[in-house]
Design a protein around this motif. Structure first.
Motif, PDB file in Angstrom:
ATOM      1  N   PRO A 110      19.118  21.310  20.165  1.00 30.35           N
ATOM      2  CA  PRO A 110      20.263  21.418  21.064  1.00 30.35           C
ATOM      3  C   PRO A 110      19.860  22.097  22.375  1.00 30.35           C
TER       4      PRO A 110
ATOM      5  N   ALA B  72      24.563  12.449  19.148  1.00 29.54           N
ATOM      6  CA  ALA B  72      24.262  13.588  18.281  1.00 29.54           C
ATOM      7  C   ALA B  72      23.088  14.406  18.806  1.00 29.54           C
ATOM      8  N   LEU B  73      22.206  13.798  19.576  1.00 30.31           N
ATOM      9  CA  LEU B  73      21.059  14.527  20.115  1.00 30.31           C
ATOM     10  C   LEU B  73      21.345  15.193  21.457  1.00 30.31           C
TER      11      LEU B  73
ATOM     12  N   ASP C  63      26.834  18.605  17.479  1.00 25.51           N
ATOM     13  CA  ASP C  63      26.780  19.883  16.775  1.00 25.51           C
ATOM     14  C   ASP C  63      25.478  19.948  15.979  1.00 25.51           C
ATOM     15  N   THR C  64      25.049  21.158  15.702  1.00 23.92           N
ATOM     16  CA  THR C  64      23.793  21.362  14.978  1.00 23.92           C
ATOM     17  C   THR C  64      24.017  22.288  13.800  1.00 23.92           C
TER      18      THR C  64
ATOM     19  N   ARG D 250      17.190  10.414  22.899  1.00 25.75           N
ATOM     20  CA  ARG D 250      18.146  11.470  23.253  1.00 25.75           C
ATOM     21  C   ARG D 250      19.294  10.892  24.078  1.00 25.75           C
TER      22      ARG D 250
ATOM     23  N   ARG E  73      22.205  16.945  12.987  1.00 28.30           N
ATOM     24  CA  ARG E  73      22.838  16.822  14.311  1.00 28.30           C
ATOM     25  C   ARG E  73      23.954  15.793  14.188  1.00 28.30           C
TER      26      ARG E  73
ATOM     27  N   THR F 163      14.819  17.028  20.606  1.00 23.06           N
ATOM     28  CA  THR F 163      15.755  16.823  19.501  1.00 23.06           C
ATOM     29  C   THR F 163      16.541  18.087  19.166  1.00 23.06           C
TER      30      THR F 163
END
Length: 163
Positions: A8, A90-91, A95-96, A85, A111, A6
């Motif tokens: 990046p 998003a996973l 962006d994080t 994932r 995320r 989960t």
């Protein structure tokens, strides 16, 4: 596994990790890798040929065969997280943003990719942890499928189990 899949970046799963295989006895990398435990018993289902190294002790529950049908197994946890994932942009490419939690035991990430926003929460401590880090709203735990809603105006309160 939960953090690895989960966070990046590109996850790397060293074979055997997905079933909880221990490292071999040596200090060099090649000595750490013992034959994959496909099943329990002599030869561990790896091959009928003599393996390059000792397979080590037969460990109950540490084989693909034993874990494949156990929905709570390490193998099936990796499978579920890998599926999430792959399913959620998003996973795997989002962006994080690290969220402020006020607790060194809680890792909280937002995320995002396009119109998808996911929150990754991890209790890295040894006790249950209550958090109000998420905005108000209704959320679903993507791993368990459980739904939960905020109970405090403007906040979502969660109790996270340790580890």
């Amino acid at each position: 596994a939960s953090l690895l899949l989960t966070l990046p970046g590109t996850p790397f799963i060293y074979y055997g990790e997905e079933i909880g295989m221990p490292d071999g006895p040596g200090s060099r990398d090649v000595e750490k890798r013992t034959p994959m435990r496909w099943e329990s018993g002599p030869g561990v289902g790896f091959s009928t040929a003599m393996p390059w190294t000792d397979t080590g002790p037969d460990l109950p529950g540490v084989s693909v065969h034993e874990q494949a049908t156990d929905e709570d197994s390490v193998l099936n946890h990796y499978r579920a997280l890998t599926g999430l994932r792959n399913e959620h942009p998003a996973l795997h490419r989002g962006d994080t943003r690290v969220l402020s939690t006020g607790s060194s035991a809680l890792l909280a990430l937002e995320r995002t990719a396009g119109d998808e926003t996911l929150y990754v929460l991890a209790n890295l401590g040894a006790r249950d942890l209550e958090t109000e880090v998420l905005p108000a709203g209704a959320f679903t735990d993507l791993v368990s499928g459980a739904a939960f809603e905020g109970v405090v105006p403007g906040l979502t309160v969660l109790v996270l189990r340790p580890d």
